[in-house]
Design an enzyme around this catalytic site. Structure first.
Site, PDB file in Angstrom:
ATOM      1  N   ASP A 273     -12.347  -9.675  -2.464  1.00 48.33           N
ATOM      2  CA  ASP A 273     -13.598  -9.046  -2.015  1.00 48.33           C
ATOM      3  C   ASP A 273     -14.681  -9.060  -3.095  1.00 48.33           C
ATOM      4  OD1 ASP A 273     -12.246  -8.485   0.319  1.00 48.33           O
ATOM      5  OD2 ASP A 273     -11.623  -6.486  -0.339  1.00 48.33           O
TER       6      ASP A 273
ATOM      7  N   GLN B  52      -8.062 -16.545   4.541  1.00 53.71           N
ATOM      8  CA  GLN B  52      -8.827 -16.692   3.287  1.00 53.71           C
ATOM      9  C   GLN B  52      -8.025 -16.279   2.058  1.00 53.71           C
ATOM     10  OE1 GLN B  52     -13.103 -15.003   4.156  1.00 53.71           O
ATOM     11  NE2 GLN B  52     -11.599 -14.361   5.650  1.00 53.71           N
TER      12      GLN B  52
ATOM     13  N   ARG C 172       0.880  -1.156   0.000  1.00 52.34           N
ATOM     14  CA  ARG C 172       0.000   0.000   0.000  1.00 52.34           C
ATOM     15  C   ARG C 172       0.924   1.213   0.000  1.00 52.34           C
ATOM     16  NH1 ARG C 172      -3.855  -3.825   2.509  1.00 52.34           N
ATOM     17  NH2 ARG C 172      -5.433  -3.874   0.891  1.00 52.34           N
TER      18      ARG C 172
ATOM     19  N   GLU D 165     -17.516  -9.034   7.352  1.00 53.00           N
ATOM     20  CA  GLU D 165     -16.740  -8.130   8.221  1.00 53.00           C
ATOM     21  C   GLU D 165     -17.289  -6.707   8.174  1.00 53.00           C
ATOM     22  OE1 GLU D 165     -12.638  -7.639   6.977  1.00 53.00           O
ATOM     23  OE2 GLU D 165     -13.201  -7.216   4.909  1.00 53.00           O
TER      24      GLU D 165
END
Ligand code: ADP
Length: 323
Positions: A128, A256, A73, A223
């Site tokens: 996601d 995951q 990031r 989440e």
């Protein structure tokens, strides 16, 4: 015409990123182009971490999770100054186009780079599955199977102890992973960021399941839902007497992400990586390469960056019907 291109992986890693890198490198080389790998996402772009890639450099990585190029990031890239340095580095090596393999944030960054005049093509990759402009992203199928394996195991122990298990899965603001894990895992209830949760309704469903003699119950929580595992556990603590089951919770978290990519992700990544190089060959830039109606499709960044991916409500209704 001979070209020079670069490829990087950015943001959260996803199983299948390596298969996408391999497809970009090998398709580019087959076109007779030079292909550079950029280390550690946008950070490497700014720090000048470029390596010329050969076909052998991407040998033996198809089946490996994570990303051989590394990911990061990079707050500096969100500034015009940071992106100006990145473009200078790309120009210095004569690189004419960049492939960005990553999720929502990474594609937003790629869009900014494109708006500053640099030719970019994105490849949809995140566990996601929260990217508009594609029905499915690289990594989500493997992540779903890892979540399912955990759910199936927890079901066994739940049955032995007459327990209800809350299992929290990833997905940030997108409920896709929770919905599909809940449907495939036979959950009694699913909480999602896209829907408001009525915890009373879930408590009712649990006590009814208990009264009907079920020896376990399963709740899959996203989440990003209003009721994630912690909030549901807190609620159930106050309503312990009426549930029947004792409640335990498990947060699956980064486990995951770490798996070896399954067949579906290897094939998807190969298709999308190759699709990105084909877009560059057509000189079609500022697009995200994804899958729509099972076809590799290039969607302009302007049509997808900042858009919210809709939840498949029919799938949600199906999960409710079968709980
Ligand atoms: P993901 O791609 O998995 O969603 P992030 O949201 O962390 O991951 O984004 C990865 C990187 O993309 C960030 O660290 C930043 O360098 C860059 N990025 C994200 N959003 C923007 C933006 N709006 N403008 C420029 N760069 C961005």
């Amino acid at each position: 015409m001979k070209k020079s291109i670069a490829v990087l992986t950015s943001g959260g890693d996803a199983p299948g990123m390596n298969a996408a890198i391999r497809a970009v490198v090998r398709t580019g080389l087959k076109n007779g182009w030079d292909v550079y790998g950029v280390r550690n996402g946008y950070r490497g772009l700014i720090n000048g971490q470029f390596d010329r890639m050969s076909s052998r450099d991407v040998g033996g990585i198809l089946q490996r999770g994570g990303t051989i190029l590394g990911s990061a990031r990079c707050p500096e890239f969100t500034t015009v100054e940071g992106r100006t340095v990145a473009i200078r580095n790309l120009n210095r090596l004569g690189i004419e186009a960049l492939v960005v393999i990553g999720g929502n944030g990474s594609q937003a960054g790629a869009h900014e780079l494109y708006k500053m005049g640099f030719p970019v093509v994105g490849v949809a990759s995140t566990i996601d599955n929260d990217l508009a402009g594609t029905e499915i992203t690289i990594g989500v199928d493997t992540a779903l199977n890892i979540a399912l394996e955990a759910i199936d195991r927890l079901k066994v122990t739940a049955s032995s102890h007459q327990r209800a298990f809350i299992i929290e899965v990833m997905g940030r603001k997108c409920g896709y992973l929770a919905l599909t894990a809940g449907l495939a895992g036979g959950a009694e209830a699913i909480t999602l960021p896209e829907h408001e949760t009525d915890p009373e309704e879930i408590a009712e469903a649990l006590s009814l399941a208990y009264a009907h003699g079920k020896n376990h119950a399963l709740i899959v929580a996203a989440e990003g839902a209003d009721y994630n595992a912690a909030k549901l556990t807190e609620f159930f603590k106050e309503h312990r007497d009426r549930l029947g089951f004792s409640v335990r919770s498990t947060i699956l978290g980064h486990v995951q992400r770490g798996g070896e990519p399954g067949a579906a992700d290897r094939i998807l990544a190969s298709k999308l990586g190759c699709g990105a190089v084909q877009a560059i060959a057509r000189e079609e830039y500022g697009v995200l390469i994804g899958l729509i109606n099972n076809k590799v499709t290039a969607t302009p960044y302007d049509d997808m960056v900042g858009k919210v991916k809709e939840l498949d409500e029919e799938l949600f209704e199906l999960a409710r019907l079968l709980d």
